[in-house]
Design a protein around this motif. Structure first.
Motif, PDB file in Angstrom:
ATOM      1  N   ASN A  40      16.137  -2.254   2.257  1.00 29.07           N
ATOM      2  CA  ASN A  40      15.369  -0.984   1.993  1.00 29.07           C
ATOM      3  C   ASN A  40      14.883  -1.110   0.493  1.00 29.07           C
ATOM      4  N   ASN A  43      11.866  -3.680  -0.329  1.00 25.27           N
ATOM      5  CA  ASN A  43      10.590  -3.109   0.293  1.00 25.27           C
ATOM      6  C   ASN A  43       9.735  -2.867  -1.070  1.00 25.27           C
ATOM      7  N   VAL A  64       3.867  -1.406   4.269  1.00 25.45           N
ATOM      8  CA  VAL A  64       5.215  -1.878   4.211  1.00 25.45           C
ATOM      9  C   VAL A  64       6.092  -0.879   4.565  1.00 25.45           C
ATOM     10  N   GLN A  65       6.315   0.233   4.098  1.00 25.23           N
ATOM     11  CA  GLN A  65       7.285   1.254   4.196  1.00 25.23           C
ATOM     12  C   GLN A  65       6.806   1.857   5.653  1.00 25.23           C
ATOM     13  N   PHE A  68       8.358  -0.453   8.241  1.00 27.41           N
ATOM     14  CA  PHE A  68       9.489  -0.396   8.395  1.00 27.41           C
ATOM     15  C   PHE A  68      10.480   1.024   8.688  1.00 27.41           C
ATOM     16  N   LEU A 122       9.150  -6.807   9.248  1.00 31.20           N
ATOM     17  CA  LEU A 122      10.080  -5.587   8.688  1.00 31.20           C
ATOM     18  C   LEU A 122      10.283  -4.785   9.876  1.00 31.20           C
ATOM     19  N   SER A 277       9.111   3.288  -4.421  1.00 26.16           N
ATOM     20  CA  SER A 277       8.230   2.484  -3.888  1.00 26.16           C
ATOM     21  C   SER A 277       7.078   2.284  -5.163  1.00 26.16           C
TER      22      SER A 277
END
Length: 436
Positions: A40, A43, A64-65, A68, A122, A277
């Motif tokens: 988590n 990331n 990326v998030q 995910f 991911l 992030s």
């Protein structure tokens, strides 16, 4: 035995935290909270690292998030259906195997050198974590007396930030190279024909940490398969006992406090994920720190998150979970507002401190949302896990707002904490339909 803590005006009651004979499965499942904390928060490092190694924008790196948390969103319901039929243990094993597989996919993704392949890996990792969270949260909540569910879940979740700290530290030490090229240096390397090799070397730095984490996931799957899990029964609002795994989605419409919990979890996770992030970028933009120093700041704020989890679990012996969460939400709106209005050292430390106060929110929303759902607990838990998709939606939104200044992007977490405050003081108290 009911499934979760009551959200009422009663004072907290001292009860046995973990049911007799359940210590080993409690310890194993609690270790999952530590384990999924690492990817988590890796990331948060990957976002900054991929901006450099793939030369992409903040918005593109924010995907990326998105990749995910879409894994969480799409796999939560299949996870709930599998566990409704076969139980928590098989769900946990499947989650760990998916998690490990996704970590191992980082090696071919790095060899191919395509950003989209990393996003796919991911997604697989998050699919596994979706199984784990769908299983672990309600399992821990039901592993003892109903009145201590929120405190028990906060205790187990206290190990999650330890994993998060480990992930951020691993990323800072082993993924960040510390090499930040100026425009002139990049152009010189391009003329010399060495720039492409530099980018490939940067990309390959992500492989080893993920291979090690993947191996740990497979080992834990073996331990869970070997361990004996106790049967968990729940009590419906009619007072009849039965094994969790029955119920229907349509019945959940009768519980406004649960429906509001889904919305609140969506907003909260978006606030949490977005805060972390872009925190490295906030540190670099506001005080002009190098990436590794910014990475250490991220590690520090995650440590504050962990301290907050343990402190909150302790405070809940005397303060109701909903009240404590509401107070924390108000404090965080003030802190993040300072970060928006005063970018620099004052804003940096304000956002840094906000992690301590966000610590109580996820497990408390989860526990209060599952309150009095009885046989619908598993399917309800899957919907609360799906609400984690807030991280996929609000993080890229912050990336778009960051075009006007990274501090402007932090208006999004303020909105998230406003939703948490409303749920704590009002939403969790809404009565179920059809009941007195």
């Amino acid at each position: 035995m009911q499934t979760t803590v009551k959200c009422s005006n009663d004072s907290p009651v001292s009860t046995r935290l973990i049911q007799h004979g359940a210590l080993v499965p409690f310890a194993l499942v609690t270790s999952l909270f530590f384990l999924w904390g690492m990817p988590n928060n890796l990331n948060d490092v990957l976002i900054r690292h991929f901006m450099k190694s793939f030369e992409i924008s903040r918005f593109q790196a924010g995907l990326v998030q998105s990749a995910f948390y879409m894994g969480y969103f799409l796999l939560a319901t299949p996870a709930a259906l599998l566990m409704r039929r076969y139980g928590y243990k098989l769900g946990i094993i499947c989650g760990l195997l998916l998690f490990g597989t996704g970590c191992f996919l980082f090696w071919p993704a790095a060899q191919i050198g395509r950003y989209s392949f990393f996003l796919g890996a991911l997604f697989v990792i998050a699919s596994g974590l979706s199984f784990l969270e769908t299983a672990a949260n309600p399992f821990i909540a039901q592993l003892g007396d109903a009145s201590s569910a929120a405190r028990r879940l906060n205790l187990a979740q206290s190990f999650n930030p330890l994993g998060a700290i480990s992930g951020a530290l691993i990323g800072t030490l082993f993924i960040f190279s510390g090499v930040e090229l100026t425009g002139d240096q990049i152009r010189a390397m391009q003329r010399a024909g060495t720039y492409a090799h530099y980018l490939q070397t940067e990309t390959l730095r992500v492989v080893t940490p993920y291979l090690v984490i993947g191996a740990a996931a497979i080992l834990l799957a073996i331990l869970v398969a070997w361990a004996r899990f106790p049967p968990v029964s729940v009590q419906s609002h009619e007072g009849t006992l039965g094994m969790p795994g029955h119920g229907a989605y349509r019945e959940l419409l009768r519980y406004p406090h649960f429906l509001l919990a889904i919305l609140t979890q969506f907003m909260y996770v978006g606030a949490q994920v977005g805060t972390w992030s872009y925190f490295i970028q906030y540190v670099q933009d506001s005080v002009h720190a190098p990436e590794r120093v910014a990475g250490y700041f991220l590690t520090g704020t995650l440590a504050g998150f962990g301290i907050g989890r343990f402190a909150s679990s302790f405070l809940m012996r005397w303060i109701r979970a909903d009240k404590l969460m509401g107070i924390y939400a108000i404090v965080n709106m003030a802190l993040v507002a300072i970060g928006v209005l005063h970018p620099g050292w004052a804003g940096l430390w304000a956002i840094f401190l906000s992690s301590f106060f966000m610590s109580v929110m996820f497990p408390t929303i989860f526990a209060l949302g599952l309150n009095d759902l009885g046989e619908n607990t598993k399917i309800a838990a899957s919907l609360l896990v799906m609400a984690i998709v807030g991280g996929a939606v609000l993080t890229p939104a912050m990336g778009l707002l960051a075009r006007y200044g990274i501090q402007i992007a932090y208006l999004v977490p303020i909105a998230g904490y406003l939703a948490v405050m409303a749920y704590a003081f009002w939403g969790c108290h809404v009565k179920p339909r059809g009941r007195g």
